[in-house]
Design a protein around this motif. Structure first.
Motif, mmCIF file in Angstrom:
data_model
loop_
_atom_site.group_PDB
_atom_site.id
_atom_site.type_symbol
_atom_site.label_atom_id
_atom_site.label_comp_id
_atom_site.label_asym_id
_atom_site.label_seq_id
_atom_site.Cartn_x
_atom_site.Cartn_y
_atom_site.Cartn_z
ATOM 1 N N PHE A 252 6.924 55.358 -13.513
ATOM 2 C CA PHE A 252 8.241 54.904 -13.971
ATOM 3 C C PHE A 252 8.396 53.397 -13.759
ATOM 4 O O PHE A 252 8.964 52.701 -14.601
ATOM 5 N N VAL A 253 7.883 52.880 -12.642
ATOM 6 C CA VAL A 253 7.948 51.436 -12.399
ATOM 7 C C VAL A 253 7.199 50.694 -13.502
ATOM 8 O O VAL A 253 7.685 49.691 -14.045
ATOM 9 N N ALA A 254 6.003 51.173 -13.853
ATOM 10 C CA ALA A 254 5.234 50.536 -14.920
ATOM 11 C C ALA A 254 5.967 50.643 -16.257
ATOM 12 O O ALA A 254 5.967 49.689 -17.059
ATOM 13 N N TYR A 255 6.594 51.789 -16.510
ATOM 14 C CA TYR A 255 7.368 51.967 -17.747
ATOM 15 C C TYR A 255 8.520 50.967 -17.818
ATOM 16 O O TYR A 255 8.769 50.346 -18.856
ATOM 17 N N MET A 256 9.218 50.787 -16.688
ATOM 18 C CA MET A 256 10.344 49.862 -16.666
ATOM 19 C C MET A 256 9.888 48.412 -16.820
ATOM 20 O O MET A 256 10.629 47.572 -17.332
ATOM 21 N N ALA A 257 8.668 48.102 -16.376
ATOM 22 C CA ALA A 257 8.163 46.736 -16.559
ATOM 23 C C ALA A 257 7.932 46.433 -18.034
ATOM 24 O O ALA A 257 8.051 45.284 -18.458
ATOM 25 N N ASP A 258 7.580 47.462 -18.823
ATOM 26 C CA ASP A 258 7.436 47.329 -20.279
ATOM 27 C C ASP A 258 6.418 46.260 -20.659
ATOM 28 O O ASP A 258 6.707 45.330 -21.406
ATOM 29 N N LEU A 259 5.215 46.422 -20.107
ATOM 30 C CA LEU A 259 4.087 45.547 -20.443
ATOM 31 C C LEU A 259 3.000 46.420 -21.073
ATOM 32 O O LEU A 259 2.057 46.845 -20.413
ATOM 33 N N ARG A 272 11.011 38.971 -17.680
ATOM 34 C CA ARG A 272 11.943 40.044 -18.003
ATOM 35 C C ARG A 272 11.628 41.304 -17.207
ATOM 36 O O ARG A 272 12.539 42.030 -16.796
ATOM 37 N N ALA A 273 10.344 41.571 -16.983
ATOM 38 C CA ALA A 273 9.978 42.739 -16.187
ATOM 39 C C ALA A 273 10.535 42.635 -14.773
ATOM 40 O O ALA A 273 11.083 43.606 -14.229
ATOM 41 N N GLU A 274 10.416 41.468 -14.164
ATOM 42 C CA GLU A 274 10.939 41.283 -12.809
ATOM 43 C C GLU A 274 12.454 41.410 -12.782
ATOM 44 O O GLU A 274 13.024 41.997 -11.854
ATOM 45 N N PHE A 376 15.670 56.365 -23.128
ATOM 46 C CA PHE A 376 15.310 55.912 -24.475
ATOM 47 C C PHE A 376 14.470 54.634 -24.439
ATOM 48 O O PHE A 376 13.408 54.557 -25.035
ATOM 49 N N THR A 377 14.972 53.583 -23.752
ATOM 50 C CA THR A 377 14.243 52.324 -23.604
ATOM 51 C C THR A 377 14.375 51.864 -22.154
ATOM 52 O O THR A 377 15.301 52.297 -21.439
ATOM 53 N N PRO A 378 13.504 50.961 -21.695
ATOM 54 C CA PRO A 378 13.648 50.452 -20.326
ATOM 55 C C PRO A 378 14.966 49.712 -20.093
ATOM 56 O O PRO A 378 15.356 49.520 -18.932
ATOM 57 N N ASP A 379 15.643 49.311 -21.151
ATOM 58 C CA ASP A 379 16.890 48.551 -20.990
ATOM 59 C C ASP A 379 18.128 49.388 -21.261
ATOM 60 O O ASP A 379 19.225 48.846 -21.440
ATOM 61 N N THR A 380 17.978 50.718 -21.320
ATOM 62 C CA THR A 380 19.105 51.600 -21.616
ATOM 63 C C THR A 380 19.346 52.529 -20.444
ATOM 64 O O THR A 380 18.410 53.168 -19.941
ATOM 65 N N ASN A 381 20.598 52.623 -20.010
ATOM 66 C CA ASN A 381 20.984 53.478 -18.898
ATOM 67 C C ASN A 381 21.950 54.554 -19.375
ATOM 68 O O ASN A 381 22.808 54.301 -20.232
ATOM 69 N N PHE A 382 21.832 55.738 -18.784
ATOM 70 C CA PHE A 382 22.841 56.780 -18.959
ATOM 71 C C PHE A 382 23.799 56.710 -17.780
ATOM 72 O O PHE A 382 23.373 56.627 -16.621
ATOM 73 N N VAL A 383 25.095 56.767 -18.063
ATOM 74 C CA VAL A 383 26.118 56.655 -17.024
ATOM 75 C C VAL A 383 27.130 57.776 -17.211
ATOM 76 O O VAL A 383 27.580 58.041 -18.342
ATOM 77 N N ALA A 384 27.487 58.434 -16.127
ATOM 78 C CA ALA A 384 28.549 59.439 -16.149
ATOM 79 C C ALA A 384 29.393 59.272 -14.901
ATOM 80 O O ALA A 384 28.864 58.969 -13.822
ATOM 81 N N GLN A 385 30.698 59.470 -15.050
ATOM 82 C CA GLN A 385 31.557 59.366 -13.881
ATOM 83 C C GLN A 385 32.804 60.213 -14.045
ATOM 84 O O GLN A 385 33.249 60.488 -15.169
#
Length: 637
Positions: A252-259, A272-274, A376-385
């Motif tokens: 998941f860390v590598a996925y979020m780095a998106d390299l 951007r990865a950092e 969906f993408t490393p820059d997209t978050n799901f939020v619920a509250q």
């Protein structure tokens, strides 16, 4: 080489007055010229305290040179504390030769002379164990000599031009590395960095300055500089490995780095990865590391080195104003529920403390929020509250339960987007309409542009936020469209950012329902610490014939501040706020414009400025305070 031309690698060594012992290491144009790795400031002799006084004489009237020399000298900056014996004072003086020489180069002077006398004797000729009086007299004399300009300023093997705006780098010529410009050493260093970065932006990860030729022509007072680049081969991402992780899933860390493997190297991708990994909130540190060499197939392996934070945290905070009372917040958060930076946050708030002893007059809020990043993408978050709130303010009392879920997306460095589905049931009690119940379902969508240099104490940049909220209210069967837009701008008025002008403007509108059939919290009010200071929180609205205040269907409000930094610790602010609420969906200024003015002080901390503001309402109504005091962290906007 002509008699008037000397290599800078040896230039001015004679000016060190034949230093008897080995000189300390000296950095010139980014290169280690002589000496080892020992810090210049280290005193290798420890003895009885050696006191001394300093006289500093700089020939000429260039104030910038004088300031640079004074700032560079350890003898000057540490004159209030004694040296470590006579040997420590002599070592410090010898180190000052190089420091002062570097300062001259920084200002473009390459033909100067430096003398440092201790008790009337040149420091470079004193033995380390020389006997000195206590206190000793130190006299520093500097003749900067003539100012040098670039004769030649060339870069060999430059990167080709590019039409990709993301790959463009400032031209060294635009940064002062050009014939005729003052030949400051910093310009040479920066020119080299820019030339290397231009190649790196086009995929050449191991580009470097292969040769620096820097020569001074003392007969013409010019500096000839040639930088030769070696770009190396183009690089492509290899496998991404993760080091230092504990609970976090390395995939998941590598996925979020998106390299992506095989993708062309771009230093912006690594940055951007950092930033993306830092936004997860899981890591105390996260950095990307390139392999030492590019493989024969052009592949460059990348490592991500992380250090995880404690998984759980809690915090408390507060706000205070003399009008709105004390507000207290507390939260508990789990940063990493299942190993992919899933967050759970529980939050509680109590406000209006001090305005009344009646618990029913306080505002309470309980909230639970869940966030799952990388959807969906490393820059997209799901939020619920889910939120439970009881809000007691002058215009109304609100008791509500809210649930919402949706997505946030980081579109670029400055642009973020959000879309949430929301359902709410609320009961309102107010003096105008009595008790009413509302049940709503709808969407909340927004976009934020933020180019501020510092979020809570900006000196330049813009902030803009637009939000639309379509919803259907079932009890009165109204379909409503609500929208707001806010813009903030910041501009420093001087080079040192001591004076900053800040402005804010906000507008809102609501259509689809009359005021009597609209939930009061969807109507627009003004007033309070984040709006028009000097007036009560959400206490500027539509005054009914009965003298009560209700919200309107439009609002215009704004603020202007002049901020000044007095010193490193304190600052001052003067401000004016205004706001008006309208009956109609579009602002028509038919209602009075309320204005508040005031000033404040700022105490700067590592978390941001502590804010203390005092505001006075100019067109005060019956029931408005004569003044209001606000305390918080960060600027007002």
């Amino acid at each position: 080489m002509s008699s008037g031309r000397k290599s800078l690698t040896v230039a001015l060594v004679a000016l060190l007055v034949a230093v008897a012992s080995p000189a300390a290491a000296f950095d010139l144009f980014g290169l280690r010229i002589f000496g080892g790795d020992k810090d210049d400031a280290v005193e290798d002799v420890i003895g009885d305290p050696q006191h001394y006084s300093v006289e500093f004489d700089v020939l000429g009237d260039d104030e910038a040179v004088t300031e640079a020399l004074n700032a560079a000298s350890l003898l000057v900056s540490e004159r209030e504390k004694p040296a470590s014996g006579s040997g420590g004072l002599i070592a410090k003086a010898r180190g000052d030769y190089q420091r002062l020489l570097a300062a001259l180069y920084t200002e473009g002077y390459y033909g100067g002379s430096i003398s440092i006398l201790i008790d009337g004797r040149e420091a470079g000729q004193l033995a380390p164990d020389a006997n000195l009086p206590d206190p000793a007299t130190v006299v520093i004399s500097v003749d900067p000599g003539p100012l040098f300009h670039f004769g030649r300023a060339e870069i060999v093997n430059r990167a080709p031009s590019t039409d990709d705006p993301d790959d463009k780098v400032a031209a060294p010529e635009d940064e002062g590395f050009a014939p005729g410009e003052v030949a400051r050493s910093g310009k040479i260093k920066r020119a080299g960095r820019l030339a290397v970065e231009a190649w790196r932006q086009q995929g050449h990860a191991k580009a470097k300055v292969a040769e620096r030729r820097v020569e001074a022509a003392h007969d013409r007072n010019v500096l000839d500089t040639i930088l030769t680049l070696r770009p190396g081969r183009k690089a492509y991402y290899g496998p991404v490995t993760v080091e230092g992780n504990d609970r976090m899933d390395p995939e998941f860390v590598a996925y979020m780095a998106d390299l992506p493997p095989g993708g062309e190297y771009d230093p912006d991708d690594l940055k951007r990865a950092e930033e993306r990994l830092a936004r997860l909130g899981v890591f105390a540190s996260a950095r990307t590391e390139e392999a030492e060499a590019i493989g024969p197939d052009g592949i460059l392996p990348i490592s991500i080195v992380v250090q995880e934070r404690l998984r759980r945290r809690f915090g408390v905070g507060g706000t205070f104003s003399t009008v709105d009372g004390l507000g207290l917040q507390a939260f508990w958060q789990h940063r990493n529920l299942f190993g992919r930076a899933e967050q759970l946050k529980l939050e509680a708030t109590v406000a209006n403390i001090g305005n009344s002893l009646d618990p029913d007059a306080l505002t309470y809020k309980l909230a639970a929020m869940f966030l799952k990043p990388g959807v969906f993408t490393p820059d997209t978050n799901f939020v619920a509250q889910v939120i439970g709130i009881r809000e007691s303010i002058d215009p109304y009392v609100r008791t509500a339960a809210i649930a919402e879920a949706g997505y946030t997306h980081i579109a670029s460095k400055n642009l973020s987007l959000r879309m949430m589905a929301r359902v709410e049931h609320a009961r309102f009690t107010d003096a105008t309409f009595g008790r009413r119940d509302f049940t709503m379902a709808g969407l909340v969508a927004g976009a934020t542009w933020d180019s501020r240099d510092v979020k809570n104490d900006a000196t330049e940049g813009f902030y803009a936020d637009v939000e639309v909220e379509p919803f259907h209210e079932f009890n009165f069967a109204n379909t409503v469209m609500r929208g707001t837009a806010e813009v903030r701008a910041y501009a420093a008025l001087d080079a040192g950012d001591r004076f900053v002008l800040a402005g804010r403007i906000k507008a809102g509108m609501l259509a689809g329902a009359p005021i009597a059939q609209t939930p009061p919290d969807k109507l627009f009010f003004a007033g309070g610490g984040g709006s028009v200071r000097g007036y009560g929180y959400r206490n500027i609205g539509i005054v009914t014939p009965a003298g009560t205040v209700t919200g309107g269907r439009s609002v215009i409000e704004g603020s202007a501040e002049i901020r000044t930094r007095i010193n490193e610790a304190f600052g001052a602010v003067a401000f004016v706020d205004f706001g008006t609420v309208g009956i109609n969906s579009f602002p028509d200024f038919s209602q009075p414009v309320r204005v508040g003015v005031g000033g404040g002080i700022r105490y700067y901390t590592g978390l941001g400025p502590l804010r203390l503001d005092v505001a006075v309402p100019l067109n005060r109504r019956a029931g408005d305070p004569s003044f209001a005091v606000y305390v918080g962290i960060g600027q007002a906007f």
